[in-house]
Scaffold this motif. Structure first.
Motif, PDB file in Angstrom:
ATOM      1  N   SER A  96       0.849  -1.195   0.000  1.00  0.00           N
ATOM      2  CA  SER A  96       0.000   0.000   0.000  1.00  0.00           C
ATOM      3  C   SER A  96       0.881   1.240   0.000  1.00  0.00           C
ATOM      4  O   SER A  96       2.050   1.192   0.390  1.00  0.00           O
ATOM      5  CB  SER A  96      -0.918  -0.003   1.231  1.00  0.00           C
ATOM      6  OG  SER A  96      -0.150  -0.056   2.422  1.00  0.00           O
ATOM      7  N   ARG A 128       2.876   4.196   0.982  1.00  0.00           N
ATOM      8  CA  ARG A 128       3.553   4.509   2.247  1.00  0.00           C
ATOM      9  C   ARG A 128       3.301   3.468   3.338  1.00  0.00           C
ATOM     10  O   ARG A 128       3.368   3.787   4.527  1.00  0.00           O
ATOM     11  CB  ARG A 128       3.153   5.911   2.726  1.00  0.00           C
ATOM     12  CG  ARG A 128       3.517   6.969   1.686  1.00  0.00           C
ATOM     13  CD  ARG A 128       3.297   8.367   2.187  1.00  0.00           C
ATOM     14  NE  ARG A 128       3.488   9.328   1.096  1.00  0.00           N
ATOM     15  CZ  ARG A 128       3.257  10.625   1.188  1.00  0.00           C
ATOM     16  NH1 ARG A 128       2.840  11.139   2.329  1.00  0.00           N
ATOM     17  NH2 ARG A 128       3.449  11.423   0.162  1.00  0.00           N
ATOM     18  N   ASN A 129       2.958   2.276   2.924  1.00  0.00           N
ATOM     19  CA  ASN A 129       2.724   1.166   3.858  1.00  0.00           C
ATOM     20  C   ASN A 129       1.659   1.484   4.910  1.00  0.00           C
ATOM     21  O   ASN A 129       1.685   0.959   6.017  1.00  0.00           O
ATOM     22  CB  ASN A 129       4.035   0.759   4.563  1.00  0.00           C
ATOM     23  CG  ASN A 129       3.960  -0.619   5.195  1.00  0.00           C
ATOM     24  OD1 ASN A 129       3.306  -1.529   4.666  1.00  0.00           O
ATOM     25  ND2 ASN A 129       4.592  -0.780   6.351  1.00  0.00           N
ATOM     26  N   ARG A 130       0.676   2.308   4.536  1.00  0.00           N
ATOM     27  CA  ARG A 130      -0.327   2.721   5.516  1.00  0.00           C
ATOM     28  C   ARG A 130      -1.377   1.647   5.787  1.00  0.00           C
ATOM     29  O   ARG A 130      -2.043   1.675   6.807  1.00  0.00           O
ATOM     30  CB  ARG A 130      -1.029   3.998   5.031  1.00  0.00           C
ATOM     31  CG  ARG A 130      -0.117   5.218   4.957  1.00  0.00           C
ATOM     32  CD  ARG A 130       0.069   5.893   6.287  1.00  0.00           C
ATOM     33  NE  ARG A 130       1.013   7.012   6.137  1.00  0.00           N
ATOM     34  CZ  ARG A 130       0.687   8.213   5.653  1.00  0.00           C
ATOM     35  NH1 ARG A 130      -0.566   8.479   5.281  1.00  0.00           N
ATOM     36  NH2 ARG A 130       1.593   9.169   5.543  1.00  0.00           N
ATOM     37  N   ARG A 146       9.376  -3.202   5.909  1.00  0.00           N
ATOM     38  CA  ARG A 146       8.362  -2.452   6.638  1.00  0.00           C
ATOM     39  C   ARG A 146       7.384  -3.453   7.236  1.00  0.00           C
ATOM     40  O   ARG A 146       7.066  -4.455   6.629  1.00  0.00           O
ATOM     41  CB  ARG A 146       7.642  -1.513   5.695  1.00  0.00           C
ATOM     42  CG  ARG A 146       8.607  -0.591   4.979  1.00  0.00           C
ATOM     43  CD  ARG A 146       7.865   0.384   4.105  1.00  0.00           C
ATOM     44  NE  ARG A 146       8.031   1.732   4.604  1.00  0.00           N
ATOM     45  CZ  ARG A 146       7.537   2.808   3.991  1.00  0.00           C
ATOM     46  NH1 ARG A 146       6.825   2.686   2.896  1.00  0.00           N
ATOM     47  NH2 ARG A 146       7.742   4.007   4.487  1.00  0.00           N
ATOM     48  N   THR A 147       6.925  -3.140   8.396  1.00  0.00           N
ATOM     49  CA  THR A 147       6.085  -4.104   9.093  1.00  0.00           C
ATOM     50  C   THR A 147       4.641  -4.019   8.614  1.00  0.00           C
ATOM     51  O   THR A 147       4.169  -2.975   8.186  1.00  0.00           O
ATOM     52  CB  THR A 147       6.121  -3.833  10.597  1.00  0.00           C
ATOM     53  OG1 THR A 147       5.800  -2.469  10.792  1.00  0.00           O
ATOM     54  CG2 THR A 147       7.499  -4.126  11.150  1.00  0.00           C
ATOM     55  N   LYS A 148       3.970  -5.133   8.699  1.00  0.00           N
ATOM     56  CA  LYS A 148       2.549  -5.186   8.413  1.00  0.00           C
ATOM     57  C   LYS A 148       1.784  -5.139   9.728  1.00  0.00           C
ATOM     58  O   LYS A 148       2.269  -5.615  10.767  1.00  0.00           O
ATOM     59  CB  LYS A 148       2.209  -6.483   7.670  1.00  0.00           C
ATOM     60  CG  LYS A 148       2.830  -6.578   6.290  1.00  0.00           C
ATOM     61  CD  LYS A 148       2.228  -5.575   5.316  1.00  0.00           C
ATOM     62  CE  LYS A 148       2.882  -5.679   3.952  1.00  0.00           C
ATOM     63  NZ  LYS A 148       2.506  -4.529   3.092  1.00  0.00           N
ATOM     64  N   LYS A 149       0.584  -4.604   9.666  1.00  0.00           N
ATOM     65  CA  LYS A 149      -0.294  -4.657  10.837  1.00  0.00           C
ATOM     66  C   LYS A 149      -0.530  -6.114  11.218  1.00  0.00           C
ATOM     67  O   LYS A 149      -0.535  -6.996  10.366  1.00  0.00           O
ATOM     68  CB  LYS A 149      -1.628  -3.990  10.514  1.00  0.00           C
ATOM     69  CG  LYS A 149      -1.531  -2.486  10.344  1.00  0.00           C
ATOM     70  CD  LYS A 149      -2.899  -1.890  10.034  1.00  0.00           C
ATOM     71  CE  LYS A 149      -2.796  -0.377   9.854  1.00  0.00           C
ATOM     72  NZ  LYS A 149      -4.089   0.201   9.367  1.00  0.00           N
TER      73      LYS A 149
END
Lengths: 195, 195
Positions: free
Chosen positions: A65, A67-69, B177-180
């Protein structure tokens, strides 16, 4: 046991037994998955295994996604009574009442890319389902306010779509709607150039 | 020969030889493709085979869209001089100058779902690339007017994004980058309900 036969570009597959078999060796190569995928609006009554539901949801969670939001929430719906109640609220998605499982994709309009990113998550989930023999269709017309109330979705969030999932009644049916030809879509180096 | 080893959830893969090998048996199961996919911004200098470019473009062409309108054009860019000229016009995508291939996704704003459908096509293409060992990254910041002029894109069309493709320098790198977490994204039956 999954039976699969490649024959002049056609994939014939026994989806009715597919859900008994979770060996990854038996599942589809990604390009074959993309190529054979069909929009599915009629479903068999077979249950969808827990593993397949898990992979569909994970495929959504792991989508890239802006900006990795990750501006999404995924509501997994298995309650058959709830699926029945959703049907009249989905004018173009009445077939949800036959689905064994559905995912509501909820996005956050505070993020300007919420629909784009949500659409990428939908595509990942659709392919993860088809990989396990399960089809779906993006429901385009929804009575959003009523569905949000039924599913307790906070008013400030957006219901992008609902994806009903199930084993297709005709998994090897030909594509009903035609695709544009490659030369209508592909350009080389610059717009309007063919190679 | 492709060497692949599954090891505690990590996929280790020799991408440097992957492109010599187009046996479908060697390519990835769709869920593994989704799970192992990494956003890629550094590329090896290896050429991308014609077959892989074909599958990436086909994956875009075969994407489902609202009312089957297919509101997209795909510009395949292989000219290295052109990729060099694009780099300064892509503030967050300078790495396009290292790519061996790129696809510009052009959509039609006359279609109200053009960005949503274009995003689904991007996701299909990203997975078709990763399936063959090739990574990409959605370029978010573009000097659209200048790029449209350079690529002869008609003014009434929208440049959604450009996807630069190449073999990753670190294919088995951990997700940066981490995922939720699942419990932050998944809800059961209704929003806010865990199971």
């Amino acid at each position: 046991m999954l039976r699969r036969q490649f024959c002049h570009g056609t994939i014939l597959q026994d989806y009715r037994t597919h859900h008994d078999n979770n060996n990854r060796e038996e599942r589809m190569d990604t390009f074959e998955c993309i190529r054979t995928r069909r929009t599915t609006r009629t479903f068999l009554p077979q249950e969808i295994p827990e593993n397949t539901m898990h992979r569909i949801l994970e495929a959504g969670r792991l989508t890239p996604s802006a900006r990795n939001r990750q501006p999404w929430h995924l509501i997994a719906i298995r309650d058959q009574a709830l699926l029945q109640r959703l049907a009249p609220l989905c004018p173009t998605g009445q077939f949800i009442e036959q689905a064994r499982f559905a995912v509501a994709i909820v996005t956050d309009p505070a993020n300007r890319w919420h629909e784009i990113d949500g659409a990428r998550a939908v595509q990942n989930m659709e392919l993860a389902g088809w990989n396990d023999g399960v089809g779906t269709c993006w429901i385009g017309s929804l009575e959003r306010d009523k569905i949000k109330e039924l599913l307790d979705i906070p008013p400030q969030l957006h219901l992008l779509t609902i994806l009903p999932f199930g084993y297709p009644t005709e998994p090897d049916a030909p594509r009903r709607r035609t695709k544009k030809r490659p030369e209508e879509v592909f350009h080389w180096e610059r717009f309007g150039q063919q190679r």
